[in-house]
Write a protein that holds these residues in place. Structure first.
Motif, PDB file in Angstrom:
ATOM      1  N   ARG A 116       0.863  -1.188   0.000  1.00 42.81           N
ATOM      2  CA  ARG A 116       0.000   0.000   0.000  1.00 42.81           C
ATOM      3  C   ARG A 116       0.899   1.236   0.000  1.00 42.81           C
ATOM      4  NH1 ARG A 116      -3.556   1.131   4.286  1.00 42.81           N
ATOM      5  NH2 ARG A 116      -1.932   0.316   5.659  1.00 42.81           N
ATOM      6  N   VAL A 117       0.571   2.194  -0.848  1.00 48.97           N
ATOM      7  CA  VAL A 117       1.393   3.394  -0.973  1.00 48.97           C
ATOM      8  C   VAL A 117       0.515   4.627  -1.119  1.00 48.97           C
ATOM      9  CG1 VAL A 117       3.390   2.204  -2.005  1.00 48.97           C
ATOM     10  CG2 VAL A 117       1.572   3.098  -3.482  1.00 48.97           C
ATOM     11  N   ALA A 118       1.109   5.770  -0.782  1.00 48.35           N
ATOM     12  CA  ALA A 118       0.513   7.071  -1.084  1.00 48.35           C
ATOM     13  C   ALA A 118       1.381   7.729  -2.136  1.00 48.35           C
ATOM     14  CB  ALA A 118       0.444   7.934   0.175  1.00 48.35           C
ATOM     15  N   ALA A 119       0.771   8.553  -2.979  1.00 47.52           N
ATOM     16  CA  ALA A 119       1.502   9.157  -4.092  1.00 47.52           C
ATOM     17  C   ALA A 119       1.092  10.610  -4.262  1.00 47.52           C
ATOM     18  CB  ALA A 119       1.259   8.376  -5.383  1.00 47.52           C
ATOM     19  N   ALA A 120       1.998  11.380  -4.871  1.00 47.97           N
ATOM     20  CA  ALA A 120       1.767  12.806  -5.100  1.00 47.97           C
ATOM     21  C   ALA A 120       2.196  13.158  -6.511  1.00 47.97           C
ATOM     22  CB  ALA A 120       2.557  13.640  -4.085  1.00 47.97           C
ATOM     23  N   GLY A 121       1.744  14.315  -6.972  1.00 52.83           N
ATOM     24  CA  GLY A 121       2.241  14.846  -8.227  1.00 52.83           C
ATOM     25  C   GLY A 121       1.176  15.047  -9.283  1.00 52.83           C
ATOM     26  N   ASP A 300      11.676  19.767  -9.963  1.00 51.09           N
ATOM     27  CA  ASP A 300      13.015  19.387 -10.423  1.00 51.09           C
ATOM     28  C   ASP A 300      12.903  18.022 -11.097  1.00 51.09           C
ATOM     29  OD1 ASP A 300      15.607  18.651 -10.878  1.00 51.09           O
ATOM     30  OD2 ASP A 300      16.309  18.970  -8.830  1.00 51.09           O
ATOM     31  N   PRO A 301      12.940  17.962 -12.438  1.00 47.29           N
ATOM     32  CA  PRO A 301      12.762  16.668 -13.107  1.00 47.29           C
ATOM     33  C   PRO A 301      13.855  15.667 -12.762  1.00 47.29           C
ATOM     34  CG  PRO A 301      13.425  18.363 -14.683  1.00 47.29           C
ATOM     35  CD  PRO A 301      13.104  19.063 -13.400  1.00 47.29           C
ATOM     36  N   ARG A 302      15.033  16.153 -12.390  1.00 52.27           N
ATOM     37  CA  ARG A 302      16.092  15.207 -12.010  1.00 52.27           C
ATOM     38  C   ARG A 302      15.699  14.416 -10.772  1.00 52.27           C
ATOM     39  NH1 ARG A 302      20.647  19.669 -11.682  1.00 52.27           N
ATOM     40  NH2 ARG A 302      18.845  20.604 -10.652  1.00 52.27           N
ATOM     41  N   PHE A 303      15.044  15.075  -9.821  1.00 45.76           N
ATOM     42  CA  PHE A 303      14.620  14.398  -8.593  1.00 45.76           C
ATOM     43  C   PHE A 303      13.332  13.622  -8.809  1.00 45.76           C
ATOM     44  CE2 PHE A 303      12.271  14.167  -4.615  1.00 45.76           C
ATOM     45  CZ  PHE A 303      13.231  13.702  -3.730  1.00 45.76           C
ATOM     46  N   GLU A 304      12.328  14.295  -9.394  1.00 49.59           N
ATOM     47  CA  GLU A 304      11.003  13.691  -9.489  1.00 49.59           C
ATOM     48  C   GLU A 304      10.922  12.602 -10.549  1.00 49.59           C
ATOM     49  OE1 GLU A 304       7.934  17.055  -7.848  1.00 49.59           O
ATOM     50  OE2 GLU A 304       8.120  16.828 -10.012  1.00 49.59           O
ATOM     51  N   GLU A 305      11.450  12.868 -11.733  1.00 49.14           N
ATOM     52  CA  GLU A 305      11.264  11.937 -12.837  1.00 49.14           C
ATOM     53  C   GLU A 305      12.424  10.968 -13.005  1.00 49.14           C
ATOM     54  OE1 GLU A 305      10.469  14.255 -16.294  1.00 49.14           O
ATOM     55  OE2 GLU A 305       8.800  15.332 -15.366  1.00 49.14           O
ATOM     56  N   LEU A 550      16.555  26.069 -25.177  1.00 51.42           N
ATOM     57  CA  LEU A 550      15.457  25.313 -24.584  1.00 51.42           C
ATOM     58  C   LEU A 550      15.485  25.507 -23.073  1.00 51.42           C
ATOM     59  CD1 LEU A 550      15.608  21.894 -26.499  1.00 51.42           C
ATOM     60  CD2 LEU A 550      14.018  23.784 -26.867  1.00 51.42           C
ATOM     61  N   PRO A 551      14.326  25.482 -22.402  1.00 52.80           N
ATOM     62  CA  PRO A 551      14.323  25.607 -20.943  1.00 52.80           C
ATOM     63  C   PRO A 551      15.066  24.447 -20.292  1.00 52.80           C
ATOM     64  CG  PRO A 551      12.159  24.969 -21.764  1.00 52.80           C
ATOM     65  CD  PRO A 551      12.977  25.334 -22.969  1.00 52.80           C
ATOM     66  N   ALA A 552      15.622  24.700 -19.119  1.00 51.15           N
ATOM     67  CA  ALA A 552      16.462  23.708 -18.451  1.00 51.15           C
ATOM     68  C   ALA A 552      15.717  22.426 -18.128  1.00 51.15           C
ATOM     69  CB  ALA A 552      17.048  24.310 -17.168  1.00 51.15           C
ATOM     70  N   ASP A 553      14.375  22.510 -17.975  1.00 50.60           N
ATOM     71  CA  ASP A 553      13.609  21.315 -17.633  1.00 50.60           C
ATOM     72  C   ASP A 553      13.037  20.618 -18.875  1.00 50.60           C
ATOM     73  OD1 ASP A 553      11.753  23.217 -18.321  1.00 50.60           O
ATOM     74  OD2 ASP A 553      10.458  22.909 -16.578  1.00 50.60           O
ATOM     75  N   HIS A 554      13.473  20.998 -20.074  1.00 48.23           N
ATOM     76  CA  HIS A 554      12.976  20.355 -21.282  1.00 48.23           C
ATOM     77  C   HIS A 554      13.379  18.877 -21.281  1.00 48.23           C
ATOM     78  CE1 HIS A 554      12.359  19.474 -25.564  1.00 48.23           C
ATOM     79  NE2 HIS A 554      11.608  20.565 -25.600  1.00 48.23           N
ATOM     80  N   TRP A 555      12.499  18.028 -21.810  1.00 53.13           N
ATOM     81  CA  TRP A 555      12.755  16.595 -21.753  1.00 53.13           C
ATOM     82  C   TRP A 555      13.973  16.185 -22.561  1.00 53.13           C
ATOM     83  CZ3 TRP A 555      12.480  13.675 -26.235  1.00 53.13           C
ATOM     84  CH2 TRP A 555      11.787  14.213 -27.317  1.00 53.13           C
ATOM     85  N   TYR A 556      14.426  17.028 -23.485  1.00 50.74           N
ATOM     86  CA  TYR A 556      15.645  16.717 -24.229  1.00 50.74           C
ATOM     87  C   TYR A 556      16.843  16.532 -23.295  1.00 50.74           C
ATOM     88  CZ  TYR A 556      14.822  17.116 -29.278  1.00 50.74           C
ATOM     89  OH  TYR A 556      14.456  16.890 -30.581  1.00 50.74           O
TER      90      TYR A 556
END
Length: 761
Positions: A116-121, A300-305, A550-556
């Motif tokens: 069982r887990v809780a999730a955010a985002g 911060d996509p590095r942390f979250e994704e 491109l913005p720093a958080d771009h998926w590229y």
């Protein structure tokens, strides 16, 4: 599976059916039992949707600025189409949920199916029967905590981050302005930690709700400053004030300044106007701080994704730890959220639940929960085939399937294919399922496949378009060919020589037609340029590209996607290779900003060819908006030529220039799609079109791109020779020595979503 959808155009709420998401690397698939509707955030989102275009623009000036920037870059008509497309695209709502883990992606070892887990985002922990959430936004639910209350973890983390930002110490006096859901939970947390907390709200019902839970709360009186506050904290006011209200007015921040003691801290948690009056903030020397949603790591996509951790000694309270702390307080009994008395709706009643967010004579609901039946299942993987299938030419209507249906596919490729007779869209599949479901209905696909594997196993496609994110291209391309279908794969074909080897092997085994998305080969200007050049003459090629920042958080910039060199510069390498009569023999790459291919934005490449030709590619990835995009100049004995942004071609022969203009600056997408259909139907191709459609040369350009990335990393000239057997055979090169192929650093595989339009598309 069922999910709650918002129409950005009208603000209407529906419950739709979309395929379940896939378990990509680093992701956790959760079957929801409960999800929490955020009364403040989601009510504002729905309210924005009900406004007209002018109202939406006023509500989101940041997005309006993006629209103006897009007009400068791509023009009014293209921007209008983009805006209309986004308004028609449904959005999943929700960001706080809890349930049971069904499956985990590669790289996760601390969360297991059945937990069982809780999730955010937002975009992840949605109101849906099954959700895919990155590991750093998922925490286990302790034994003894009801999953219903675990669904409050994300909103609880927002409240907890506000307390952290206040830098409170034991005994601190803390006022909470605004007693909506976040404010109520903040008071519960303050009591759990032993702070002297006091809530204030103009709505007597919200004050009464807090008091019914034994919390200290006061109504805000007519003059705006309750005398009771002064009596409670006779020594001078609050040590910290947390503003948890939601309003465009700056009144809550002004009011917070009146409640605060000298040199206190005001923390802005809610979405409010911030215009602090000098009279209170200056004279008291108050500090204003902001609480960033669930805590450090948010946005911060590095942390979250990507799951990259922060060093605990420097960032002890990440958003993941905040989530876990809320659950710990629930487990110990220090916080009892049942006192919020939430209203409960079934997922099929979501429309009625959102109606309950609107103001009414019966008051407002502070907490609403959606309940799920808990019966949703992931699709059963299709049985693996023992043997690869080989290509057989289709008869009758061509069946086209697609993996991915993002902006580029829907704005560029699908419209061109729709113009062609004798063609039907069969199935479409995508990473999270929502885009595939929406675009599948919009473009008339017969089926929205539960997964890519399911679609491929159906055999219901003569050709499959691979239009997903870069890190999945090679895997899907090889899969398509091995099922006996023809392939169209957007650039890049692969991010490493190993991936290209797999494609080459599958292509040779299947005998199926294959086409790569190097569309500039098909551009009218390039075709006319080749006709103007003397056959076989060594060329000097100079290709300058102002691609823009491109913005720093771009998926590229996700290392798994290979960066701009592998993802965009491959276009210009291919165009140079297509023009030069010889084969590329060496490449040298330098960058002005980074030596890592995943992050480098501005690059210079030098290519040499076995016939004496040479090409220079200058790729400016840090240039400002409005600069001309592409300038291609080619010279040889007695000829000079220039393609200016595909709008015109000028050729100098015998001293007199001849210029040809091209309406709409076509980059070859239309001709490319027509060629694909001719390949599928087995129709004859003229020599020029056959050269453009040659898949082996596309493999070579892809190899050269991978070697250009190696050149940048190793800071040396790299020879352009294949190091793997199937690729060498496909290219007609001598077999390589028996040594292991090496990967380009930072290009691991992972399934992604649909790509967005970039400067090089």
């Amino acid at each position: 599976m069922k999910t709650v959808l918002l129409s950005p155009r009208t603000g209407s709420i529906t419950v739709g059916d979309i395929p379940a998401p896939e378990a990509a690397a680093g992701m956790v698939l959760i079957r929801n039992e409960w999800s929490l509707i955020s009364a403040g955030t989601e009510r504002a989102t729905v309210a924005t949707g009900t406004k007209g275009l002018i109202g939406k623009a006023r509500q989101r000036p940041d997005q309006l600025a993006q629209v103006f920037d897009s007009v400068k870059r791509t023009g009014l008509l293209d921007t209008y189409r983009t805006v209309q497309s986004r308004l028609d695209r449904p959005v999943q709502l929700g960001y706080s949920c809890a349930g049971t883990v069904l499956r985990t992606g590669e790289g996760i070892d601390d969360i297991r199916p059945g937990m069982r887990v809780a999730a955010a985002g937002a975009r992840y922990a949605s109101h849906a029967e099954i959700v895919a959430v990155p590991r750093n936004l998922v925490v286990p639910v302790p034994d003894g905590v009801d999953t219903r209350w675990a669904a409050f973890a994300a909103v609880g983390a927002i409240a907890l981050q506000g307390i952290h930002q206040a830098d409170a110490v034991p005994g601190s006096r803390i006022a909470v302005v605004g007693l909506g859901l976040v404010g109520q939970i903040t008071l519960h947390l303050l009591r759990a930690y032993g702070y002297d907390g006091l809530g204030i709200d103009p709505d007597p019902a919200m004050v009464a709700l807090a008091e019914s839970a034994g919390l200290a709360a006061l109504p805000r009186d007519a003059d705006g400053l309750p005398g009771a506050v002064c009596r409670r904290w006779a020594s001078g006011g609050a040590d910290a004030v947390l503003v948890t209200a939601a309003t465009s007015s700056s009144d809550p921040v002004e009011f917070a300044g009146r409640l605060a003691r000298d040199r206190a801290t005001v923390v802005v948690v809610g979405d409010v106007g911030v215009a602090p009056p000098r009279s209170s903030y200056y004279h008291k020397e108050l500090s204003i701080r902001y609480a960033r949603s669930y805590g450090p790591g948010r946005y911060d996509p590095r942390f979250e994704e990507r799951g990259q951790p922060y060093p605990e000694g420097y960032v002890p309270w990440t958003e993941r730890r905040n989530l876990a702390e809320v659950l710990r307080l629930l487990a110990t009994g220090a916080v009892d959220l049942s006192l919020l008395d939430p209203r409960v709706f079934g997922i099929e009643e979501a429309g009625r639940a959102y109606e309950a967010l609107k103001p009414s004579d019966t008051g407002r609901s502070v907490a609403l929960l959606l309940r799920y039946p808990g019966t949703a299942q992931l699709p059963t993987p299709p049985a693996a085939r023992a043997d690869s299938r080989t290509w057989s030419a289709p008869r009758g209507t061509l069946r086209i399937a697609a993996v991915g249906a993002g902006n580029f596919a829907t704005r560029t490729l699908f419209p061109e294919l729709k113009k062609e007779p004798g063609l039907a869209f069969s199935w479409v599949a995508g990473g999270r399922g929502l885009s595939a479901a929406h675009q599948g209905r919009r473009w008339g696909f017969r089926t929205v496949a539960e997964t890519v594997d399911t679609g491929l196993a159906s055999g219901d496609a003569d050709c499959v378009l691979v239009l997903s994110r870069h890190d999945s291209h090679a895997r899907y391309a090889a899969q398509v060919l091995r099922t006996g279908a023809a392939l169209y794969c957007e650039k890049p074909l692969g991010l490493s020589e190993t991936e290209l080897e797999d494609i080459a092997e599958a292509w040779r085994e299947s005998g199926a037609p294959a086409l790569a998305g190097f569309n500039r080969r098909f551009a009218p200007a390039v075709r006319d340029l080749r006709a103007a050049l003397p056959p076989g003459a060594p060329l000097q090629v100079v290709y300058r590209v102002f691609a823009g920042r491109l913005p720093a958080d771009h998926w590229y910039f996700d290392p798994r996607q290979g960066g701009r060199l592998l993802g965009e510069v491959c276009h210009f390498i291919d165009t140079a290779n297509f023009l030069a009569p010889g084969r590329p023999v060496a490449v040298r790459t330098v960058s002005v900003d980074a030596k890592d291919p995943a992050t480098a934005q501005s690059l210079v490449l030098q290519l040499t060819y076995d016939d004496g030709s040479a090409a220079s590619i200058v790729y400016g990835g840090l240039t400002p908006p409005g600069a001309p995009k592409e300038l291609l100049e080619v010279a040889c004995d007695g000829v000079a030529s220039r393609i200016d942004d595909f709008r015109s071609l000028t050729v100098w022969k015998g001293g007199r220039p001849a210029t040809r203009k091209y309406r709409g600056a076509p980059k070859g997408h239309a001709a490319e799609m027509r060629t694909l259909l001719r390949l599928l139907r087995g129709g004859p191709l003229d020599a020029e079109t056959a050269a453009a459609a040659d898949f082996a040369s596309a493999l070579r350009s892809s190899l050269v791109t991978c070697l250009a990335a190696r050149s940048l990393t190793e800071d040396r000239v790299v020879e352009c020779v294949p190091g793997t057997p199937a690729l060498a055979t496909a290219l007609g090169d001598p077999p390589p020595p028996a040594v292991p192929a090496t990967e380009v650093p930072g290009t691991q595989e992972q399934t992604g979503g649909s790509p967005s339009t970039t400067a090089a598309s």
